[in-house]
Design a protein around this motif. Structure first.
Motif, PDB file in Angstrom:
ATOM      1  N   GLU A   1       9.426   6.627 -13.380  1.00 50.39           N
ATOM      2  CA  GLU A   1      10.079   5.478 -13.140  1.00 50.39           C
ATOM      3  C   GLU A   1      11.246   5.937 -12.195  1.00 50.39           C
ATOM      4  OE1 GLU A   1      10.984   3.650 -16.706  1.00 50.39           O
ATOM      5  OE2 GLU A   1       9.155   2.167 -16.335  1.00 50.39           O
ATOM      6  N   PHE A   2      11.976   7.028 -12.784  1.00 50.38           N
ATOM      7  CA  PHE A   2      13.358   7.409 -11.931  1.00 50.38           C
ATOM      8  C   PHE A   2      12.821   8.013 -10.535  1.00 50.38           C
ATOM      9  CE2 PHE A   2      15.522  11.226 -10.811  1.00 50.38           C
ATOM     10  CZ  PHE A   2      17.249  10.690 -10.711  1.00 50.38           C
ATOM     11  N   LEU A   3      11.744   8.824 -10.445  1.00 53.85           N
ATOM     12  CA  LEU A   3      11.482   9.403  -9.283  1.00 53.85           C
ATOM     13  C   LEU A   3      10.813   8.291  -8.146  1.00 53.85           C
ATOM     14  CD1 LEU A   3       9.638  12.450 -10.291  1.00 53.85           C
ATOM     15  CD2 LEU A   3      12.023  12.444  -9.147  1.00 53.85           C
ATOM     16  N   PHE A   4      10.176   7.352  -8.809  1.00 50.38           N
ATOM     17  CA  PHE A   4       9.816   6.334  -7.783  1.00 50.38           C
ATOM     18  C   PHE A   4      10.850   5.435  -7.283  1.00 50.38           C
ATOM     19  CE2 PHE A   4       7.646   2.103  -7.461  1.00 50.38           C
ATOM     20  CZ  PHE A   4       6.842   2.314  -6.359  1.00 50.38           C
TER      21      PHE A   4
ATOM     22  N   LYS B   1      13.777   4.203  -2.220  1.00 49.88           N
ATOM     23  CA  LYS B   1      15.061   3.884  -1.722  1.00 49.88           C
ATOM     24  C   LYS B   1      15.259   4.982  -0.256  1.00 49.88           C
ATOM     25  CE  LYS B   1      17.334   1.831  -5.659  1.00 49.88           C
ATOM     26  NZ  LYS B   1      18.194   1.941  -6.775  1.00 49.88           N
ATOM     27  N   LEU B   2      14.725   6.192  -0.804  1.00 49.48           N
ATOM     28  CA  LEU B   2      14.803   7.298   0.176  1.00 49.48           C
ATOM     29  C   LEU B   2      13.826   6.822   1.490  1.00 49.48           C
ATOM     30  CD1 LEU B   2      16.250   9.754   1.219  1.00 49.48           C
ATOM     31  CD2 LEU B   2      14.480  11.013  -0.100  1.00 49.48           C
ATOM     32  N   TRP B   3      12.705   6.527   1.040  1.00 43.10           N
ATOM     33  CA  TRP B   3      11.771   6.218   1.855  1.00 43.10           C
ATOM     34  C   TRP B   3      11.978   5.109   2.960  1.00 43.10           C
ATOM     35  CZ3 TRP B   3       7.602   7.501   4.682  1.00 43.10           C
ATOM     36  CH2 TRP B   3       6.610   6.537   5.358  1.00 43.10           C
ATOM     37  N   GLU B   4      12.695   4.028   2.175  1.00 41.75           N
ATOM     38  CA  GLU B   4      13.054   2.768   3.046  1.00 41.75           C
ATOM     39  C   GLU B   4      14.446   3.343   4.181  1.00 41.75           C
ATOM     40  OE1 GLU B   4      14.212   0.166  -0.009  1.00 41.75           O
ATOM     41  OE2 GLU B   4      12.141  -0.188  -0.446  1.00 41.75           O
ATOM     42  N   ARG B   5      15.302   4.268   3.740  1.00 44.40           N
ATOM     43  CA  ARG B   5      16.300   4.770   4.506  1.00 44.40           C
ATOM     44  C   ARG B   5      15.625   5.532   5.786  1.00 44.40           C
ATOM     45  NH1 ARG B   5      19.276   6.095  -0.278  1.00 44.40           N
ATOM     46  NH2 ARG B   5      19.041   8.426   0.547  1.00 44.40           N
ATOM     47  N   GLU B   6      14.804   6.433   5.282  1.00 41.69           N
ATOM     48  CA  GLU B   6      14.141   7.233   6.329  1.00 41.69           C
ATOM     49  C   GLU B   6      13.272   6.470   7.414  1.00 41.69           C
ATOM     50  OE1 GLU B   6      14.392  10.701   6.850  1.00 41.69           O
ATOM     51  OE2 GLU B   6      15.814  10.398   5.377  1.00 41.69           O
ATOM     52  N   LEU B   7      12.503   5.388   6.850  1.00 40.74           N
ATOM     53  CA  LEU B   7      11.580   4.523   7.647  1.00 40.74           C
ATOM     54  C   LEU B   7      12.699   3.623   8.641  1.00 40.74           C
ATOM     55  CD1 LEU B   7       8.796   3.745   8.096  1.00 40.74           C
ATOM     56  CD2 LEU B   7       9.076   1.828   6.383  1.00 40.74           C
ATOM     57  N   GLU B   8      13.786   3.385   8.330  1.00 41.45           N
ATOM     58  CA  GLU B   8      14.571   2.708   9.170  1.00 41.45           C
ATOM     59  C   GLU B   8      15.104   3.671  10.119  1.00 41.45           C
ATOM     60  OE1 GLU B   8      17.074  -0.133  11.246  1.00 41.45           O
ATOM     61  OE2 GLU B   8      15.219  -0.450   9.357  1.00 41.45           O
ATOM     62  N   ILE B   9      15.218   4.974   9.988  1.00 44.41           N
ATOM     63  CA  ILE B   9      16.009   6.131  11.098  1.00 44.41           C
ATOM     64  C   ILE B   9      14.636   6.326  12.001  1.00 44.41           C
ATOM     65  CG2 ILE B   9      16.493   8.151  11.259  1.00 44.41           C
ATOM     66  CD1 ILE B   9      18.764   6.837  10.249  1.00 44.41           C
TER      67      ILE B   9
ATOM     68  N   GLU C   1       0.852  -1.312  -0.082  1.00 41.25           N
ATOM     69  CA  GLU C   1      -0.214  -0.018   0.000  1.00 41.25           C
ATOM     70  C   GLU C   1       0.845   1.442   0.120  1.00 41.25           C
ATOM     71  OE1 GLU C   1      -3.256   2.429   2.867  1.00 41.25           O
ATOM     72  OE2 GLU C   1      -2.803   0.267   3.476  1.00 41.25           O
ATOM     73  N   THR C   2       2.035   1.355   0.660  1.00 44.18           N
ATOM     74  CA  THR C   2       2.811   2.465   0.905  1.00 44.18           C
ATOM     75  C   THR C   2       3.420   2.777  -0.550  1.00 44.18           C
ATOM     76  OG1 THR C   2       3.210   2.289   3.157  1.00 44.18           O
ATOM     77  CG2 THR C   2       4.626   3.651   2.057  1.00 44.18           C
ATOM     78  N   GLU C   3       4.169   1.899  -1.245  1.00 44.95           N
ATOM     79  CA  GLU C   3       4.431   1.962  -2.559  1.00 44.95           C
ATOM     80  C   GLU C   3       3.473   2.320  -3.630  1.00 44.95           C
ATOM     81  OE1 GLU C   3       7.179  -0.757  -4.229  1.00 44.95           O
ATOM     82  OE2 GLU C   3       8.371  -0.996  -2.406  1.00 44.95           O
ATOM     83  N   GLU C   4       2.329   1.879  -3.416  1.00 40.19           N
ATOM     84  CA  GLU C   4       1.148   2.290  -4.368  1.00 40.19           C
ATOM     85  C   GLU C   4       0.942   3.716  -4.107  1.00 40.19           C
ATOM     86  OE1 GLU C   4      -3.222   1.398  -5.804  1.00 40.19           O
ATOM     87  OE2 GLU C   4      -2.633   0.329  -3.775  1.00 40.19           O
ATOM     88  N   ARG C   5       0.635   4.241  -2.799  1.00 41.88           N
ATOM     89  CA  ARG C   5       0.569   5.744  -2.388  1.00 41.88           C
ATOM     90  C   ARG C   5       1.668   6.654  -3.073  1.00 41.88           C
ATOM     91  NH1 ARG C   5      -0.597   5.984   3.667  1.00 41.88           N
ATOM     92  NH2 ARG C   5      -0.856   8.284   3.167  1.00 41.88           N
ATOM     93  N   LEU C   6       3.020   6.069  -2.792  1.00 40.41           N
ATOM     94  CA  LEU C   6       4.032   6.940  -3.308  1.00 40.41           C
ATOM     95  C   LEU C   6       3.958   6.952  -4.750  1.00 40.41           C
ATOM     96  CD1 LEU C   6       6.707   8.451  -2.728  1.00 40.41           C
ATOM     97  CD2 LEU C   6       7.821   6.212  -2.645  1.00 40.41           C
ATOM     98  N   LEU C   7       3.799   5.773  -5.592  1.00 46.33           N
ATOM     99  CA  LEU C   7       3.646   5.893  -7.142  1.00 46.33           C
ATOM    100  C   LEU C   7       2.567   6.936  -7.394  1.00 46.33           C
ATOM    101  CD1 LEU C   7       4.576   4.894  -9.861  1.00 46.33           C
ATOM    102  CD2 LEU C   7       3.291   2.921  -9.451  1.00 46.33           C
ATOM    103  N   ARG C   8       1.383   6.887  -6.619  1.00 45.43           N
ATOM    104  CA  ARG C   8       0.175   7.644  -7.108  1.00 45.43           C
ATOM    105  C   ARG C   8       0.714   9.307  -7.002  1.00 45.43           C
ATOM    106  NH1 ARG C   8      -5.299   6.191  -7.137  1.00 45.43           N
ATOM    107  NH2 ARG C   8      -5.726   3.983  -6.594  1.00 45.43           N
ATOM    108  N   GLN C   9       1.354   9.309  -6.101  1.00 50.64           N
ATOM    109  CA  GLN C   9       1.648  10.991  -5.693  1.00 50.64           C
ATOM    110  C   GLN C   9       2.800  11.481  -6.537  1.00 50.64           C
ATOM    111  OE1 GLN C   9       0.215  12.469  -2.900  1.00 50.64           O
ATOM    112  NE2 GLN C   9       1.021  14.279  -3.885  1.00 50.64           N
ATOM    113  N   ILE C  10       3.584  10.351  -7.042  1.00 52.17           N
ATOM    114  CA  ILE C  10       4.503  10.802  -8.150  1.00 52.17           C
ATOM    115  C   ILE C  10       4.028  10.964  -9.445  1.00 52.17           C
ATOM    116  CG2 ILE C  10       6.551   9.981  -9.329  1.00 52.17           C
ATOM    117  CD1 ILE C  10       7.679   8.718  -6.578  1.00 52.17           C
ATOM    118  N   ALA C  11       3.158  10.026  -9.781  1.00 50.31           N
ATOM    119  CA  ALA C  11       2.188  10.239 -11.182  1.00 50.31           C
ATOM    120  C   ALA C  11       1.689  11.561 -11.160  1.00 50.31           C
ATOM    121  CB  ALA C  11       1.508   8.791 -11.431  1.00 50.31           C
TER     122      ALA C  11
END
Length: 179
Positions: free
Chosen positions: A108-111, A116-124, A59-69
Motif C-alpha cells: 500500500e505504501f509503495l503503490f 503519485k510519482l508516476w503522475e508527476r513524471e507523466l505530466e513532465i 490499466e496502468t495502475e493495475e500494472r504498477l500494483l502487479r509490479q509492486i506486489a
C-alpha cells in the motif's frame, strides 16, 4: 523478504524491547502505520499469508500494483486478477494479493508513493512531447507563457531528446485539396 518489511519488523521489535525515548518514538511511528493501514501490531509478528484486497484505477495502475506486489512478495503468482461482487459480477478496479499483513502495508505504501510519482513524471513527459513536436501556437502580444522552473525545463529537454522525431507527412495534391 524486502527491506521495508524488515524495517517494519525492526520497528515493531524496537517498540517492544527498546529503551527510553527510542522505544517511545518507535511505538509512536508504528502506531501511525497500524492506524493508517488497519493492521494490529500482533499482525506484524505473524508470517501468515492471506488474501488482501487492493483498489486501482485503469490499466496502468493495475500494472504498477502487479509490479509492486511482485517486488514485495518476490512471488510471481501472488496477484489474483479479479475480485467478484456479491452479485457475482467481476469487479475490474479491485484485486487480491496473497501476502502477509506486513507485506500488505508495504504494498500500500509503495503503490501510493509510486502512483503519485508516476503522475508527476507523466505530466513532465507530456510537456516534453508537446515541446518536441511543437504542438503549440505563437504567443500573441501581451500574452505570457507558463512559468517553468530551471529544474523542470532540464527534465523536459532531457526527456524530449529521447522521444521519436517522426513528423507527419503532408500529402498535398494539385489544388491543395488534400484528396
Amino acid at each position: 523478504m524486502s527491506s521495508n518489511v524488515e524495517r517494519l519488523k525492526k520497528l515493531y521489535a524496537l517498540a517492544l524491547r527498546g529503551v527510553g525515548g527510542e522505544k517511545e518514538q518507535a511505538a509512536a511511528i508504528l502506531e501511525k502505520l497500524v492506524k493508517k493501514y488497519g493492521v494490529s501490531m500482533e499482525d506484524l509478528d505473524e508470517e501468515i499469508v492471506r488474501e488482501h484486497e487492493f483498489s486501482f484505477h485503469g490499466e496502468t495502475e493495475e500494472r504498477l500494483l502487479r509490479q509492486i506486489a511482485y517486488k514485495v512478495t518476490n512471488e510471481r503468482n501472488t496477484f489474483l486478477n479479479l475480485r467478484y461482487t456479491r452479485s457475482g459480477r467481476a469487479c475490474r478496479t479491485r484485486c487480491r494479493v496473497k501476502c502477509t499483513d506486513a507485506q500488505k502495508i508495504e504494498i500500500e505504501f509503495l503503490f501510493d508513493f509510486y502512483k503519485k510519482l508516476w503522475e508527476r513524471e507523466l505530466e513532465i513527459m507530456f510537456k516534453a512531447y508537446i515541446h518536441k513536436h511543437s504542438l503549440f501556437g505563437d504567443l500573441k502580444p501581451g500574452e505570457k507563457g507558463s512559468e517553468i522552473s530551471d529544474e523542470e525545463w532540464e527534465k523536459i529537454c532531457t526527456m524530449a531528446r529521447g522521444l521519436s522525431s517522426e513528423k507527419p507527412i503532408l500529402q498535398l495534391t494539385e489544388g491543395g485539396s488534400g484528396k
